[in-house]
Design a protein around this motif. Sequence first.
Motif, PDB file in Angstrom:
ATOM      1  N   LYS A 167       0.790  -1.188  -0.021  1.00 50.33           N
ATOM      2  CA  LYS A 167      -0.091   0.310   0.270  1.00 50.33           C
ATOM      3  C   LYS A 167       0.931   1.494  -0.064  1.00 50.33           C
ATOM      4  O   LYS A 167       0.247   1.988  -0.271  1.00 50.33           O
ATOM      5  CB  LYS A 167      -1.035   0.111   1.012  1.00 50.33           C
ATOM      6  CG  LYS A 167      -2.047  -0.958   0.829  1.00 50.33           C
ATOM      7  CD  LYS A 167      -3.101  -1.024   2.495  1.00 50.33           C
ATOM      8  CE  LYS A 167      -4.532  -2.172   2.208  1.00 50.33           C
ATOM      9  NZ  LYS A 167      -5.202  -1.528   2.966  1.00 50.33           N
ATOM     10  N   LEU A 168       2.300   1.063   0.664  1.00 55.70           N
ATOM     11  CA  LEU A 168       2.589   2.374   0.420  1.00 55.70           C
ATOM     12  C   LEU A 168       3.597   2.230  -0.736  1.00 55.70           C
ATOM     13  O   LEU A 168       3.663   3.734  -1.016  1.00 55.70           O
ATOM     14  CB  LEU A 168       3.798   2.716   1.865  1.00 55.70           C
ATOM     15  CG  LEU A 168       4.900   2.921   2.354  1.00 55.70           C
ATOM     16  CD1 LEU A 168       4.207   4.194   2.247  1.00 55.70           C
ATOM     17  CD2 LEU A 168       5.999   2.844   3.292  1.00 55.70           C
ATOM     18  N   SER A 169       3.982   2.233  -1.835  1.00 54.82           N
ATOM     19  CA  SER A 169       4.565   1.792  -2.703  1.00 54.82           C
ATOM     20  C   SER A 169       3.455   1.877  -3.616  1.00 54.82           C
ATOM     21  O   SER A 169       3.422   2.808  -4.695  1.00 54.82           O
ATOM     22  CB  SER A 169       4.499  -0.066  -3.011  1.00 54.82           C
ATOM     23  OG  SER A 169       6.303  -0.340  -2.411  1.00 54.82           O
ATOM     24  N   GLY A 170       2.152   1.884  -2.930  1.00 52.19           N
ATOM     25  CA  GLY A 170       1.196   2.406  -4.464  1.00 52.19           C
ATOM     26  C   GLY A 170       1.065   3.776  -4.272  1.00 52.19           C
ATOM     27  O   GLY A 170       0.357   4.688  -4.860  1.00 52.19           O
ATOM     28  N   LEU A 171       0.737   4.452  -2.500  1.00 53.19           N
ATOM     29  CA  LEU A 171       0.905   5.759  -2.249  1.00 53.19           C
ATOM     30  C   LEU A 171       1.965   6.210  -3.205  1.00 53.19           C
ATOM     31  O   LEU A 171       2.174   7.567  -3.656  1.00 53.19           O
ATOM     32  CB  LEU A 171       0.604   5.483  -1.126  1.00 53.19           C
ATOM     33  CG  LEU A 171       0.937   7.371  -0.331  1.00 53.19           C
ATOM     34  CD1 LEU A 171       0.363   7.959  -0.576  1.00 53.19           C
ATOM     35  CD2 LEU A 171       1.266   7.494   1.115  1.00 53.19           C
ATOM     36  N   LEU A 172       3.229   6.047  -2.672  1.00 55.57           N
ATOM     37  CA  LEU A 172       4.587   6.857  -3.748  1.00 55.57           C
ATOM     38  C   LEU A 172       4.183   6.177  -5.487  1.00 55.57           C
ATOM     39  O   LEU A 172       5.095   7.189  -5.506  1.00 55.57           O
ATOM     40  CB  LEU A 172       5.590   6.554  -2.752  1.00 55.57           C
ATOM     41  CG  LEU A 172       6.014   6.646  -1.129  1.00 55.57           C
ATOM     42  CD1 LEU A 172       7.053   5.928  -0.474  1.00 55.57           C
ATOM     43  CD2 LEU A 172       5.634   7.806  -1.292  1.00 55.57           C
ATOM     44  N   GLY A 173       3.645   5.514  -5.795  1.00 58.30           N
ATOM     45  CA  GLY A 173       3.808   5.435  -7.104  1.00 58.30           C
ATOM     46  C   GLY A 173       4.925   4.508  -7.289  1.00 58.30           C
ATOM     47  O   GLY A 173       5.396   4.473  -8.658  1.00 58.30           O
ATOM     48  N   SER A 174       6.053   4.027  -6.870  1.00 59.36           N
ATOM     49  CA  SER A 174       6.875   3.415  -7.117  1.00 59.36           C
ATOM     50  C   SER A 174       6.824   1.954  -5.804  1.00 59.36           C
ATOM     51  O   SER A 174       6.845   2.538  -4.901  1.00 59.36           O
ATOM     52  CB  SER A 174       8.389   4.245  -7.726  1.00 59.36           C
ATOM     53  OG  SER A 174       8.199   4.455  -5.504  1.00 59.36           O
TER      54      SER A 174
END
Length: 279
Positions: free
Chosen positions: A28-35
């Motif tokens: 989910k954190l990767s999705g938030l940051l876009g990478s």
Amino acid sequence: MSIKDHPQDYKDLKRAVALLESPSLTAKLSGLLGSPIEGAVKALPEAVSKKINGAVTAALHASADAALRSLENQPKKPASTRLHKLYAATSGAVGGAFGFTALFLELPVSTTIMMRSVADVARSEGFDLQDFATQQACIEVFAMGGNSQADDATETGYYLTRSFTTQTMQQLAKELAAMAAKQGAGAASRLTPGQAGKWLAVLIEKVAGRFGVTISSKFAAQAVPVIGAFTGATINALFTDFYQDMARGHFTVKRLEDKYGYESIKSEYEAIVSKRLVG
């Protein structure tokens, strides 16, 4: 008595499965940051990783007592989920604004807020915050990181995580049984403050290893200078929201286990998970 004969309880269990078997916090954190964030975590210097692990353990120790004492013991009182996310976002904004070093100062604050939000959810599900088992269950929530296809099999699945925490406490359970034998029936439910503290301390040490993995993702993301205060606030809100979901699922399952029995709910839980995978 079968949970399927009670539509609302079965609906609650299905919702708990959806929450507890959701994508991992790192995903989910990767999705938030876009990478992807995994690479940034691996790039953290070993000295920083060790410092994070130590800070996480200390933060969990400090937050468990502070968070539980700050809430009135009123089972069934609705949880203030939005308020806790606001507190967490404010804490994250401060950490993000002052850079990487400030994150170590911010961690105890944000962890206490998250622990308080978890206890708040437990209370809303009807659990007594003064009950030692409730306190233990609140700490267990931080061992739950959600599922990911990239995760190792031993790290995934709600009941596998609970098995991990159960195994962790086996030795102390033996000590408790010995104490009960000496002091008479019912002693196991009357832990002294020192005994309770020892029990929770051992659990925290084990849970910290898993919680530290997700906190490393947070550090890796917020260590980027251009992230700034805004994303620091957003990340903290994401973390709080995630652990509120884990708590809601966890305490829903435990409430239903109290009503229908552990094995019955575990069987229905696993059946729902299987249907989700097939579907």
